[in-house]
Design an enzyme around this catalytic site. Structure first.
Site, PDB file in Angstrom:
ATOM      1  N   GLU A 231      -2.901  24.910 -10.922  1.00  0.00           N
ATOM      2  CA  GLU A 231      -2.700  24.504 -12.334  1.00  0.00           C
ATOM      3  C   GLU A 231      -1.904  23.222 -12.432  1.00  0.00           C
ATOM      4  O   GLU A 231      -0.928  23.023 -11.782  1.00  0.00           O
ATOM      5  CB  GLU A 231      -1.969  25.597 -13.121  1.00  0.00           C
ATOM      6  CG  GLU A 231      -2.817  26.808 -13.398  1.00  0.00           C
ATOM      7  CD  GLU A 231      -3.060  27.671 -12.167  1.00  0.00           C
ATOM      8  OE1 GLU A 231      -2.103  27.970 -11.465  1.00  0.00           O
ATOM      9  OE2 GLU A 231      -4.202  28.010 -11.910  1.00  0.00           O
TER      10      GLU A 231
ATOM     11  N   HIS B 283       2.524  27.254  -9.591  1.00  0.00           N
ATOM     12  CA  HIS B 283       2.125  26.438  -8.457  1.00  0.00           C
ATOM     13  C   HIS B 283       0.721  26.803  -8.008  1.00  0.00           C
ATOM     14  O   HIS B 283       0.162  27.785  -8.445  1.00  0.00           O
ATOM     15  CB  HIS B 283       3.146  26.500  -7.307  1.00  0.00           C
ATOM     16  CG  HIS B 283       3.317  27.806  -6.634  1.00  0.00           C
ATOM     17  ND1 HIS B 283       4.005  28.864  -7.179  1.00  0.00           N
ATOM     18  CD2 HIS B 283       2.947  28.218  -5.400  1.00  0.00           C
ATOM     19  CE1 HIS B 283       4.035  29.861  -6.331  1.00  0.00           C
ATOM     20  NE2 HIS B 283       3.388  29.508  -5.252  1.00  0.00           N
TER      21      HIS B 283
END
Length: 175
Positions: free
Chosen positions: A175, A172
């Site tokens: 990306e 999280h």
């Protein structure tokens, strides 16, 4: 904030606040770095298996109050893998999930994640995630925490192994 305050009192942990109201003010996140500070401070208040079961059940009570019936939640495992033996943590989380479902009608499964700023924990977190999957309470392996200075390339091998072992993987933030 109230749950953490009471856990800190019960476990003799000094918080950076003289009152519950001050703690609630501190608990309000100003930015991501402050969030990490609050999160780690709160995590330091959890010392026993019952603390983890209690926090899990309280989390599900809050989910129920928002009419949420199922959650897949990140669990910052890098902060946990050194605290208590894995079997004790797995049992505590399973108990908290059981009580939460029974009392509040909410189901949850966790995604243990590696804190980027603690890359030395990545293989222990993978082992923890695999143990929790065997217990039926964990779904995969995540990556979170402070990004600057800790690129995703540091975690390629552990994520490759997690996939090989059949875990879902997720990062999280950016990306």
């Amino acid at each position: 904030a109230e749950t953490v305050w009471h856990m800190a009192e019960r476990n003799g942990v000094k918080l950076p606040a003289a009152s519950l109201e001050e703690w609630k003010s501190f608990y309000t996140f100003r930015d991501f770095t402050h969030f990490i500070d609050v999160y780690q401070t709160a995590g330091a208040c959890m010392r026993t298996p019952e603390d983890f079961a209690f926090m899990t059940e309280r989390f599900l009570a809050i989910q129920a109050a928002q009419n949420i019936v199922y959650t897949e939640a990140f669990l910052s495992a890098s902060l946990l893998v050194e605290k208590l033996p894995t079997p004790d943590l797995i049992t505590a989380f399973a108990e908290g999930l059981r009580r939460g479902e029974e009392r509040h009608g909410v189901r949850c499964r966790f995604i243990p994640d590696i804190a980027r700023h603690q890359p030395e924990t990545q293989w222990r977190v993978l082992d923890f995630a695999l143990a929790g999957r065997e217990a039926g309470i964990f779904l995969g392996l995540g990556l979170g925490g402070i990004e600057v200075g800790y690129p995703p390339e540091l975690f390629i091998d552990v994520f490759t192994e997690a996939r090989r072992q059949g875990l879902h993987v997720v990062a999280h933030a950016g990306e």
